[in-house]
Motif scaffolding. Structure first.
Motif, PDB file in Angstrom:
ATOM      1  N   SER A  68      -1.689   2.716   7.467  1.00 52.95           N
ATOM      2  CA  SER A  68      -1.401   2.237   6.172  1.00 52.95           C
ATOM      3  C   SER A  68      -2.163   1.541   5.167  1.00 52.95           C
ATOM      4  O   SER A  68      -1.981   0.994   4.014  1.00 52.95           O
ATOM      5  CB  SER A  68       0.034   1.601   6.080  1.00 52.95           C
ATOM      6  OG  SER A  68       0.952   2.730   6.329  1.00 52.95           O
ATOM      7  N   GLU A 106      -3.340   3.294   2.283  1.00 56.53           N
ATOM      8  CA  GLU A 106      -2.431   3.855   1.322  1.00 56.53           C
ATOM      9  C   GLU A 106      -1.825   2.684   0.763  1.00 56.53           C
ATOM     10  O   GLU A 106      -1.368   2.806  -0.560  1.00 56.53           O
ATOM     11  CB  GLU A 106      -1.363   4.457   2.348  1.00 56.53           C
ATOM     12  CG  GLU A 106      -0.196   4.911   1.363  1.00 56.53           C
ATOM     13  CD  GLU A 106       1.075   5.983   2.259  1.00 56.53           C
ATOM     14  OE1 GLU A 106       1.911   6.298   1.645  1.00 56.53           O
ATOM     15  OE2 GLU A 106       0.797   5.923   3.593  1.00 56.53           O
ATOM     16  N   HIS A 107      -1.451   1.704   1.331  1.00 54.41           N
ATOM     17  CA  HIS A 107      -0.504   0.640   0.641  1.00 54.41           C
ATOM     18  C   HIS A 107      -1.547  -0.590   0.338  1.00 54.41           C
ATOM     19  O   HIS A 107      -0.874  -1.387  -0.331  1.00 54.41           O
ATOM     20  CB  HIS A 107       0.569   0.280   1.790  1.00 54.41           C
ATOM     21  CG  HIS A 107       1.525   1.432   1.799  1.00 54.41           C
ATOM     22  ND1 HIS A 107       1.816   2.140   0.886  1.00 54.41           N
ATOM     23  CD2 HIS A 107       2.271   1.708   3.168  1.00 54.41           C
ATOM     24  CE1 HIS A 107       2.832   3.064   1.392  1.00 54.41           C
ATOM     25  NE2 HIS A 107       3.071   2.641   2.725  1.00 54.41           N
ATOM     26  N   PHE A 152       9.756  -1.508  -2.631  1.00 60.35           N
ATOM     27  CA  PHE A 152       9.455  -0.235  -1.629  1.00 60.35           C
ATOM     28  C   PHE A 152      10.733  -0.351  -0.596  1.00 60.35           C
ATOM     29  O   PHE A 152      11.672  -1.071  -0.565  1.00 60.35           O
ATOM     30  CB  PHE A 152       8.269  -0.891  -0.638  1.00 60.35           C
ATOM     31  CG  PHE A 152       8.360  -2.219  -0.333  1.00 60.35           C
ATOM     32  CD1 PHE A 152       9.017  -2.591   1.070  1.00 60.35           C
ATOM     33  CD2 PHE A 152       8.032  -3.299  -0.921  1.00 60.35           C
ATOM     34  CE1 PHE A 152       9.119  -3.992   1.635  1.00 60.35           C
ATOM     35  CE2 PHE A 152       8.103  -4.734  -0.273  1.00 60.35           C
ATOM     36  CZ  PHE A 152       8.900  -5.026   0.944  1.00 60.35           C
ATOM     37  N   TYR A 190      12.098   0.133   3.624  1.00 66.71           N
ATOM     38  CA  TYR A 190      11.358  -0.603   4.748  1.00 66.71           C
ATOM     39  C   TYR A 190      12.127  -0.197   5.935  1.00 66.71           C
ATOM     40  O   TYR A 190      13.284  -0.303   5.989  1.00 66.71           O
ATOM     41  CB  TYR A 190      11.335  -2.203   4.603  1.00 66.71           C
ATOM     42  CG  TYR A 190      10.392  -3.117   5.566  1.00 66.71           C
ATOM     43  CD1 TYR A 190       9.040  -2.802   5.476  1.00 66.71           C
ATOM     44  CD2 TYR A 190      11.242  -3.691   6.657  1.00 66.71           C
ATOM     45  CE1 TYR A 190       8.175  -3.402   6.518  1.00 66.71           C
ATOM     46  CE2 TYR A 190      10.165  -4.264   7.761  1.00 66.71           C
ATOM     47  CZ  TYR A 190       8.774  -4.111   7.477  1.00 66.71           C
ATOM     48  OH  TYR A 190       8.032  -4.632   8.445  1.00 66.71           O
ATOM     49  N   LEU A 192       2.893  -3.401   6.615  1.00 64.81           N
ATOM     50  CA  LEU A 192       2.731  -2.445   5.464  1.00 64.81           C
ATOM     51  C   LEU A 192       2.709  -0.839   6.277  1.00 64.81           C
ATOM     52  O   LEU A 192       3.268   0.089   5.450  1.00 64.81           O
ATOM     53  CB  LEU A 192       0.960  -2.484   5.107  1.00 64.81           C
ATOM     54  CG  LEU A 192       1.160  -3.095   3.756  1.00 64.81           C
ATOM     55  CD1 LEU A 192       1.432  -4.709   4.005  1.00 64.81           C
ATOM     56  CD2 LEU A 192      -0.414  -3.277   3.107  1.00 64.81           C
ATOM     57  N   MET A 227       6.397   0.551   5.356  1.00 67.03           N
ATOM     58  CA  MET A 227       6.843   0.730   3.980  1.00 67.03           C
ATOM     59  C   MET A 227       6.599   2.020   3.736  1.00 67.03           C
ATOM     60  O   MET A 227       5.861   2.999   3.918  1.00 67.03           O
ATOM     61  CB  MET A 227       5.968  -0.017   3.060  1.00 67.03           C
ATOM     62  CG  MET A 227       6.081  -1.542   3.169  1.00 67.03           C
ATOM     63  SD  MET A 227       4.767  -2.386   2.019  1.00 67.03           S
ATOM     64  CE  MET A 227       5.281  -4.023   2.212  1.00 67.03           C
ATOM     65  N   SER A 228       7.592   2.489   2.714  1.00 65.88           N
ATOM     66  CA  SER A 228       7.459   3.725   1.991  1.00 65.88           C
ATOM     67  C   SER A 228       7.690   3.722   0.602  1.00 65.88           C
ATOM     68  O   SER A 228       8.652   2.666   0.229  1.00 65.88           O
ATOM     69  CB  SER A 228       8.376   4.972   2.741  1.00 65.88           C
ATOM     70  OG  SER A 228       9.837   4.370   2.748  1.00 65.88           O
ATOM     71  N   LEU A 265       6.241   2.681  -2.115  1.00 68.36           N
ATOM     72  CA  LEU A 265       5.549   1.512  -2.422  1.00 68.36           C
ATOM     73  C   LEU A 265       5.269   1.503  -4.081  1.00 68.36           C
ATOM     74  O   LEU A 265       4.640   2.449  -4.448  1.00 68.36           O
ATOM     75  CB  LEU A 265       4.654   0.927  -1.778  1.00 68.36           C
ATOM     76  CG  LEU A 265       3.768  -0.253  -2.204  1.00 68.36           C
ATOM     77  CD1 LEU A 265       4.815  -1.508  -2.167  1.00 68.36           C
ATOM     78  CD2 LEU A 265       2.569  -0.501  -1.447  1.00 68.36           C
TER      79      LEU A 265
END
Length: 298
Positions: free
Chosen positions: A115, A118-119, A135, A137, A180, A183-184, A186
């Motif tokens: 991630s 991405e994050h 986000f 979690y 991170l 997470m999704s 975000l």
């Protein structure tokens, strides 16, 4: 061409850093000895062009001492900035090396950093603008993800190939740490916040190993380490407080740290090569874990 230019920027910073101070004449000699010069001298005008490029790309100022005509790296903006620039330059330098190694790519083994691509850019942008993020979690200790977490991100930290963001959970009013890779969804919010004056990133994990912390006082931790493992500890200290006393068949390492989950896990990962001598509570904690592990195999 762009890659070659970046490689030249990195070479320039690395060379001046290694020398500490260097005249343009001596810098040109080092330039001609390197493969990057392609046998062509470093013209003064080209040097000034590269110096400006270094400042624009890496925020590194190359200054000149007018009394000696020596060039040096400006390090007056703090240890943290210096470490970040050093890490950035190392990363760019390594990236350039690997990008030129496609012929042997199947023989180069890399570790994944989940991630980060991405994050991490979103979180860094939030840090720069002091903006909140939202986000979902997925904690490893819960069966279902927690949705709609709003965080005021204070700083980020990388530990064992994973990136973490530390900040104020707005709903709970507590400083918490989030990985991170868990997470999704975000999102960068428009809401801004003011960084608390009493939160110092360099102080937050000062007495800790890893990413976990607590409110307990730091303890004097003493380890007996066998000679081969001691070499690894010297190369990569567990903590900045590390001190060593060398004996014939072992070394004694002392630290001033908090007893945390990450520290316990790290010490246990070294198995019989180390022994905790102090404090008693850490010895008991590890002994309990080992006894439970033995039961699993009986």
């Amino acid at each position: 061409m762009a890659r070659n230019l970046i490689n030249r920027y990195v070479w320039l910073v690395d060379t001046i850093s290694r020398y500490g101070r260097i005249t343009l004449k001596d810098l040109n000699k080092a330039w001609l000895r390197s493969d990057i010069s392609e046998g062509k001298p470093l013209a003064r005008r080209t040097f000034f062009h590269y110096r400006d490029g270094v400042e624009d790309m890496f925020d590194i100022s190359i200054l000149c001492d007018k009394s000696t005509f020596e060039y040096y790296i400006d390090d007056t903006d703090g240890e943290n900035n210096a470490r970040l620039r050093s890490w950035l330059i190392d990363s760019v330098s390594m990236s350039g090396t690997l990008s030129n190694a496609h012929e042997v790519s199947e023989r180069i083994m890399l570790e994944n950093v989940p991630s980060a691509r991405e994050h991490l850019p979103v979180v860094i942008e939030a840090l720069k603008q002091n903006r909140r993020i939202r986000f979902s979690y997925k904690s490893y200790t819960r069966s279902m993800p927690t949705d709609g977490i709003v965080l005021e991100p204070y700083f980020v930290k990388i530990f064992k190939q994973l990136w973490y963001v530390i900040g104020n959970n707005v709903k709970e009013g507590q400083i918490k740490t989030y990985a991170l890779d868990r997470m999704s969804g975000l999102n960068l919010l428009q809401d801004t916040f003011t960084m608390p004056a009493d939160v110092k990133p360099s102080e937050f994990f000062k007495d800790c190993f890893g990413i976990t912390t607590n409110q307990n006082s730091p303890k004097r931790i003493v380890l007996r380490v066998e000679p081969t493992q001691a070499k690894y500890f010297r190369a990569l200290p567990l903590h900045s407080s590390q001190q060593e006393e060398v004996h014939d068949n072992y070394s004694i390492f002392t630290y001033q740290m908090r007893i945390t989950y990450d520290l316990k896990e790290e010490l246990m990962s070294h198995g019989a090569t180390i022994e905790v001598l102090e404090p008693q509570e850490l010895k008991t904690l590890i002994l309990t874990e080992l006894q439970q592990a033995i039961k699993n195999y009986q």
